[in-house]
Design a protein around this motif. Structure first.
Motif, PDB file in Angstrom:
ATOM      1  N   THR A  35       0.866  -1.173   0.000  1.00 38.39           N
ATOM      2  CA  THR A  35       0.000   0.000   0.000  1.00 38.39           C
ATOM      3  C   THR A  35       0.910   1.233   0.000  1.00 38.39           C
ATOM      4  OG1 THR A  35      -1.875   1.089   1.058  1.00 38.39           O
ATOM      5  CG2 THR A  35      -0.306   0.022   2.551  1.00 38.39           C
ATOM      6  N   ALA A  36       0.639   2.146  -0.919  1.00 39.79           N
ATOM      7  CA  ALA A  36       1.490   3.336  -1.036  1.00 39.79           C
ATOM      8  C   ALA A  36       0.731   4.563  -0.553  1.00 39.79           C
ATOM      9  CB  ALA A  36       1.924   3.524  -2.488  1.00 39.79           C
ATOM     10  N   ASN A  37       1.472   5.603  -0.287  1.00 39.78           N
ATOM     11  CA  ASN A  37       0.985   6.911   0.189  1.00 39.78           C
ATOM     12  C   ASN A  37       0.671   6.892   1.685  1.00 39.78           C
ATOM     13  OD1 ASN A  37       1.192   7.616  -2.489  1.00 39.78           O
ATOM     14  ND2 ASN A  37      -0.996   7.801  -2.859  1.00 39.78           N
ATOM     15  N   LEU A  38      -0.137   5.905   2.139  1.00 38.21           N
ATOM     16  CA  LEU A  38      -0.535   5.837   3.560  1.00 38.21           C
ATOM     17  C   LEU A  38      -1.055   7.185   4.043  1.00 38.21           C
ATOM     18  CD1 LEU A  38       2.561   3.698   4.280  1.00 38.21           C
ATOM     19  CD2 LEU A  38       0.286   2.919   4.913  1.00 38.21           C
ATOM     20  N   GLY A  41       1.566  10.647   2.577  1.00 42.73           N
ATOM     21  CA  GLY A  41       2.910  10.394   2.045  1.00 42.73           C
ATOM     22  C   GLY A  41       2.937  10.093   0.559  1.00 42.73           C
ATOM     23  N   PHE A  42       2.312  10.948  -0.236  1.00 43.37           N
ATOM     24  CA  PHE A  42       2.197  10.725  -1.687  1.00 43.37           C
ATOM     25  C   PHE A  42       3.567  10.487  -2.336  1.00 43.37           C
ATOM     26  CE2 PHE A  42       2.047  12.683  -6.016  1.00 43.37           C
ATOM     27  CZ  PHE A  42       1.219  11.744  -6.609  1.00 43.37           C
ATOM     28  N   ASP A  43       3.684   9.352  -3.017  1.00 42.08           N
ATOM     29  CA  ASP A  43       4.914   8.947  -3.734  1.00 42.08           C
ATOM     30  C   ASP A  43       6.108   8.728  -2.790  1.00 42.08           C
ATOM     31  OD1 ASP A  43       3.629   8.882  -6.149  1.00 42.08           O
ATOM     32  OD2 ASP A  43       4.717  10.539  -7.068  1.00 42.08           O
ATOM     33  N   VAL A  44       5.869   8.769  -1.482  1.00 45.76           N
ATOM     34  CA  VAL A  44       6.974   8.669  -0.512  1.00 45.76           C
ATOM     35  C   VAL A  44       6.831   7.435   0.397  1.00 45.76           C
ATOM     36  CG1 VAL A  44       8.037   9.812   1.489  1.00 45.76           C
ATOM     37  CG2 VAL A  44       7.453  11.153  -0.530  1.00 45.76           C
ATOM     38  N   ALA A 161       7.885   7.014 -12.874  1.00 47.49           N
ATOM     39  CA  ALA A 161       8.673   5.990 -12.156  1.00 47.49           C
ATOM     40  C   ALA A 161       8.547   6.194 -10.648  1.00 47.49           C
ATOM     41  CB  ALA A 161      10.124   6.032 -12.616  1.00 47.49           C
ATOM     42  N   HIS A 162       7.313   6.182 -10.128  1.00 45.52           N
ATOM     43  CA  HIS A 162       7.145   6.345  -8.676  1.00 45.52           C
ATOM     44  C   HIS A 162       7.647   5.068  -7.985  1.00 45.52           C
ATOM     45  CE1 HIS A 162       3.542   3.781  -8.109  1.00 45.52           C
ATOM     46  NE2 HIS A 162       3.253   4.141  -9.344  1.00 45.52           N
ATOM     47  N   ALA A 163       8.327   5.254  -6.855  1.00 43.86           N
ATOM     48  CA  ALA A 163       9.022   4.115  -6.235  1.00 43.86           C
ATOM     49  C   ALA A 163       8.369   3.657  -4.935  1.00 43.86           C
ATOM     50  CB  ALA A 163      10.478   4.497  -5.972  1.00 43.86           C
ATOM     51  N   ASP A 164       7.212   4.248  -4.596  1.00 42.51           N
ATOM     52  CA  ASP A 164       6.640   3.964  -3.273  1.00 42.51           C
ATOM     53  C   ASP A 164       5.955   2.606  -3.172  1.00 42.51           C
ATOM     54  OD1 ASP A 164       4.821   5.154  -5.036  1.00 42.51           O
ATOM     55  OD2 ASP A 164       3.715   6.207  -3.487  1.00 42.51           O
ATOM     56  N   ASN A 165       5.712   1.921  -4.294  1.00 39.99           N
ATOM     57  CA  ASN A 165       5.264   0.530  -4.222  1.00 39.99           C
ATOM     58  C   ASN A 165       6.425  -0.451  -4.406  1.00 39.99           C
ATOM     59  OD1 ASN A 165       2.410   1.756  -5.696  1.00 39.99           O
ATOM     60  ND2 ASN A 165       2.169   0.349  -3.980  1.00 39.99           N
ATOM     61  N   VAL A 166       7.331  -0.145  -5.326  1.00 37.54           N
ATOM     62  CA  VAL A 166       8.415  -1.111  -5.562  1.00 37.54           C
ATOM     63  C   VAL A 166       9.342  -1.214  -4.342  1.00 37.54           C
ATOM     64  CG1 VAL A 166       8.362  -0.911  -8.080  1.00 37.54           C
ATOM     65  CG2 VAL A 166       9.973   0.476  -6.809  1.00 37.54           C
ATOM     66  N   THR A 206      -7.004   3.734 -14.208  1.00 37.95           N
ATOM     67  CA  THR A 206      -5.552   3.522 -14.202  1.00 37.95           C
ATOM     68  C   THR A 206      -4.878   4.535 -13.265  1.00 37.95           C
ATOM     69  OG1 THR A 206      -5.183   5.041 -16.018  1.00 37.95           O
ATOM     70  CG2 THR A 206      -5.591   2.736 -16.610  1.00 37.95           C
ATOM     71  N   THR A 207      -3.679   4.207 -12.847  1.00 38.87           N
ATOM     72  CA  THR A 207      -2.906   5.150 -12.017  1.00 38.87           C
ATOM     73  C   THR A 207      -2.696   6.442 -12.801  1.00 38.87           C
ATOM     74  OG1 THR A 207      -1.818   3.290 -10.954  1.00 38.87           O
ATOM     75  CG2 THR A 207      -0.750   5.423 -10.699  1.00 38.87           C
ATOM     76  N   LYS A 208      -2.477   6.288 -14.119  1.00 31.02           N
ATOM     77  CA  LYS A 208      -2.288   7.466 -14.971  1.00 31.02           C
ATOM     78  C   LYS A 208      -3.503   8.383 -14.859  1.00 31.02           C
ATOM     79  CE  LYS A 208       0.318   6.035 -18.683  1.00 31.02           C
ATOM     80  NZ  LYS A 208       0.460   5.378 -19.966  1.00 31.02           N
ATOM     81  N   ALA A 210      -5.646   8.479 -12.388  1.00 29.43           N
ATOM     82  CA  ALA A 210      -5.749   9.000 -11.023  1.00 29.43           C
ATOM     83  C   ALA A 210      -4.709  10.090 -10.765  1.00 29.43           C
ATOM     84  CB  ALA A 210      -5.571   7.863 -10.021  1.00 29.43           C
ATOM     85  N   ARG A 211      -3.664  10.131 -11.541  1.00 27.30           N
ATOM     86  CA  ARG A 211      -2.664  11.193 -11.385  1.00 27.30           C
ATOM     87  C   ARG A 211      -3.066  12.429 -12.193  1.00 27.30           C
ATOM     88  NH1 ARG A 211       2.123   8.787  -8.897  1.00 27.30           N
ATOM     89  NH2 ARG A 211       3.369  10.610  -9.362  1.00 27.30           N
ATOM     90  N   ALA A 212      -3.888  12.197 -13.207  1.00 29.29           N
ATOM     91  CA  ALA A 212      -4.301  13.327 -14.055  1.00 29.29           C
ATOM     92  C   ALA A 212      -5.235  14.281 -13.300  1.00 29.29           C
ATOM     93  CB  ALA A 212      -4.979  12.807 -15.318  1.00 29.29           C
ATOM     94  N   ALA A 257      -8.539  15.159  -3.988  1.00 24.31           N
ATOM     95  CA  ALA A 257      -8.711  15.295  -5.440  1.00 24.31           C
ATOM     96  C   ALA A 257      -9.196  13.999  -6.089  1.00 24.31           C
ATOM     97  CB  ALA A 257      -7.385  15.724  -6.069  1.00 24.31           C
ATOM     98  N   ARG A 258      -8.959  12.864  -5.407  1.00 31.08           N
ATOM     99  CA  ARG A 258      -9.302  11.580  -6.026  1.00 31.08           C
ATOM    100  C   ARG A 258     -10.602  10.977  -5.505  1.00 31.08           C
ATOM    101  NH1 ARG A 258      -3.218   8.898  -5.750  1.00 31.08           N
ATOM    102  NH2 ARG A 258      -2.589   9.502  -7.869  1.00 31.08           N
ATOM    103  N   SER A 259     -11.103  11.487  -4.374  1.00 26.55           N
ATOM    104  CA  SER A 259     -12.204  10.791  -3.704  1.00 26.55           C
ATOM    105  C   SER A 259     -13.445  10.662  -4.599  1.00 26.55           C
ATOM    106  CB  SER A 259     -12.551  11.493  -2.391  1.00 26.55           C
ATOM    107  OG  SER A 259     -12.840  12.847  -2.630  1.00 26.55           O
ATOM    108  N   SER A 283      -5.674   3.302  -0.748  1.00 29.15           N
ATOM    109  CA  SER A 283      -4.429   2.565  -0.916  1.00 29.15           C
ATOM    110  C   SER A 283      -3.826   2.999  -2.251  1.00 29.15           C
ATOM    111  CB  SER A 283      -4.702   1.064  -0.911  1.00 29.15           C
ATOM    112  OG  SER A 283      -3.479   0.374  -1.056  1.00 29.15           O
ATOM    113  N   GLY A 284      -2.695   3.630  -2.208  1.00 31.37           N
ATOM    114  CA  GLY A 284      -2.085   4.155  -3.427  1.00 31.37           C
ATOM    115  C   GLY A 284      -3.046   5.099  -4.126  1.00 31.37           C
ATOM    116  N   ALA A 285      -3.206   4.876  -5.425  1.00 33.82           N
ATOM    117  CA  ALA A 285      -4.101   5.731  -6.203  1.00 33.82           C
ATOM    118  C   ALA A 285      -5.551   5.282  -6.077  1.00 33.82           C
ATOM    119  CB  ALA A 285      -3.662   5.711  -7.661  1.00 33.82           C
ATOM    120  N   GLY A 286      -5.833   4.265  -5.232  1.00 37.33           N
ATOM    121  CA  GLY A 286      -7.167   3.709  -5.109  1.00 37.33           C
ATOM    122  C   GLY A 286      -7.430   2.773  -6.283  1.00 37.33           C
TER     123      GLY A 286
HETATM  124  N1  HSE Z   1       1.989   7.177  -5.243  1.00 43.63           N
HETATM  125  C1  HSE Z   1       1.280   6.586  -6.339  1.00 43.63           C
HETATM  126  C2  HSE Z   1       0.053   7.441  -6.621  1.00 43.63           C
HETATM  127  C3  HSE Z   1       0.885   5.182  -5.976  1.00 43.63           C
HETATM  128  O1  HSE Z   1      -0.650   7.778  -5.663  1.00 43.63           O
HETATM  129  O2  HSE Z   1      -0.201   7.768  -7.777  1.00 43.63           O
HETATM  130  C4  HSE Z   1       0.191   4.453  -7.066  1.00 43.63           C
HETATM  131  O3  HSE Z   1      -0.261   3.193  -6.552  1.00 43.63           O
END
Ligand code: HSE
Length: 332
Positions: A35-38, A41-44, A161-166, A206-208, A210-212, A257-259, A283-286
């Motif tokens: 699970t990323a962001n928590l 902690g976006f992308d961290v 290339a976000h690294a918070d899941n890898v 997609t994460t893409k 959710a980032r847009a 912004a994503r809810s 969890s992450g981008a949802g």
């Molecule tokens: N930190 C990334 C994001 C995680 O929120 O877009 C994607 O799972």
């Protein structure tokens, strides 16, 4: 058994070329979902969870050049096998570049982590592949270098290339991406005495995408809120304190912004807190929502049930389960 930066038993290096010492052997690696962001902690921030795993067999071969990928398991038919479009494939291409060797890489991915849910499915395949190739190639990159190479895989799925899941899928436990240029990672053992209730609604984006929807700029009061709560998550992780972690799950920048992408978001949130969760976030981008539970004061299964029922009241079918922090990629 092989751990990070370790060497497989029973595999003797048989060929040396350039900087690599290739063993031409196969490795089977298990990598956890994450699970990323928590919250803030976006992308961290990232955390490895024991709910689902990918199992990847990776082999350096001489009968093909380039990369050959096959996939089985959950939603296998939805994942591209073209190396440039597959997170594990991108990792293989990165290693091939560095091996400077006339070899190919054959990968079989057995998906256990459901793709497209925000639980680090693409990262788990990339992490398992990178973990194996780091050893098989003899390149033995150190932690930060390996995370950087593995994160290249995320370009294929997220466009970034976000690294918070890898990082947690490779290293396990709680991870902090301290810096992206160059990548520097802090990692801590899996916190104990903490449980999570995880609800995966049948919503897909997609994460893409959710980032847009993210804002291009952040007001300072919002930044101050998020930094304070991020600090709370870190202290909670280090002190094994589910109350602090849950309180820290408050992100008024990215999650806000994503809810709207998640039907039933506010209701699921309230239901989890009413059922005893100490906090809840995406969890992450949802679209998966993850709630922190103190097992001494609440029953994670009750929180799971409440979250599932809330989604279903919005006609959103949902799979829900519990998870605990776990270790990273390992040879099986
Ligand atoms: N930190 C990334 C994001 C995680 O929120 O877009 C994607 O799972």
């Amino acid at each position: 058994m092989l751990n990070f930066n370790g060497h497989p038993k029973n595999i003797l290096p048989i060929k040396k070329c350039g900087e690599s010492m290739i063993t031409f052997k196969k490795m089977k690696i298990q990598a956890p979902c994450t699970t990323a962001n928590l919250g803030p902690g976006f992308d961290v921030f990232g955390l490895a969870l024991d709910s689902m795993f990918d199992i990847v067999e990776t082999e350096i071969v001489t009968d093909i050049s380039g990369v050959e990928i096959s996939i089985s398991g959950v939603d296998a038919d939805k994942i591209p096998t073209i190396p440039e479009q597959n997170t594990a494939g991108v990792v293989c291409l990165e290693f091939l570049k560095r091996m400077r060797e006339e070899v190919g890489i054959r990968v079989h991915i057995n998906k256990g982590v459901t793709p497209g849910t925000g639980l680090g499915s693409s990262a788990a395949s990339a992490a398992a592949t990178a973990f194996a190739l780091n050893s098989l190639s003899g390149l033995n990159f150190v932690k930060n270098e390996l995370v950087a190479i593995t994160a290249q895989g995320e370009l294929a799925s997220a466009g970034v290339a976000h690294a918070d899941n890898v990082a947690p899928s490779l290293l396990g436990g709680f991870t902090i991406i301290k810096s992206y240029d160059p990548i520097e990672v802090l990692n801590f053992p899996p916190p104990s005495d903490i449980e999570f209730a995880i609800a995966v609604p049948s919503i897909r984006y997609t994460t893409k995408e959710a980032r847009a929807v993210l804002p291009k700029a952040v007001e300072i009061p919002r930044m101050v809120h998020n930094i304070g709560h991020a600090a709370c998550v870190v202290v909670g992780m280090l002190k094994n304190d589910p109350e602090l972690i849950g309180e820290g799950f408050s992100d008024i920048i990215i999650e806000k912004a994503r809810s709207h992408l998640i039907e039933g978001y506010a209701h699921v949130r309230k239901s989890a807190l009413d059922a005893g969760a100490t906090g809840i976030t995406l969890s992450g981008a949802g679209p998966t929502m993850i709630a922190c539970v103190n097992p001494k004061t609440a029953d994670a299964n009750e929180v799971v049930k409440a979250m599932k029922e809330a989604f279903e009241q919005h006609n959103v079918p949902c799979e829900a389960f519990t998870g605990r922090p776990t270790f990273g990629s390992k040879e099986i």
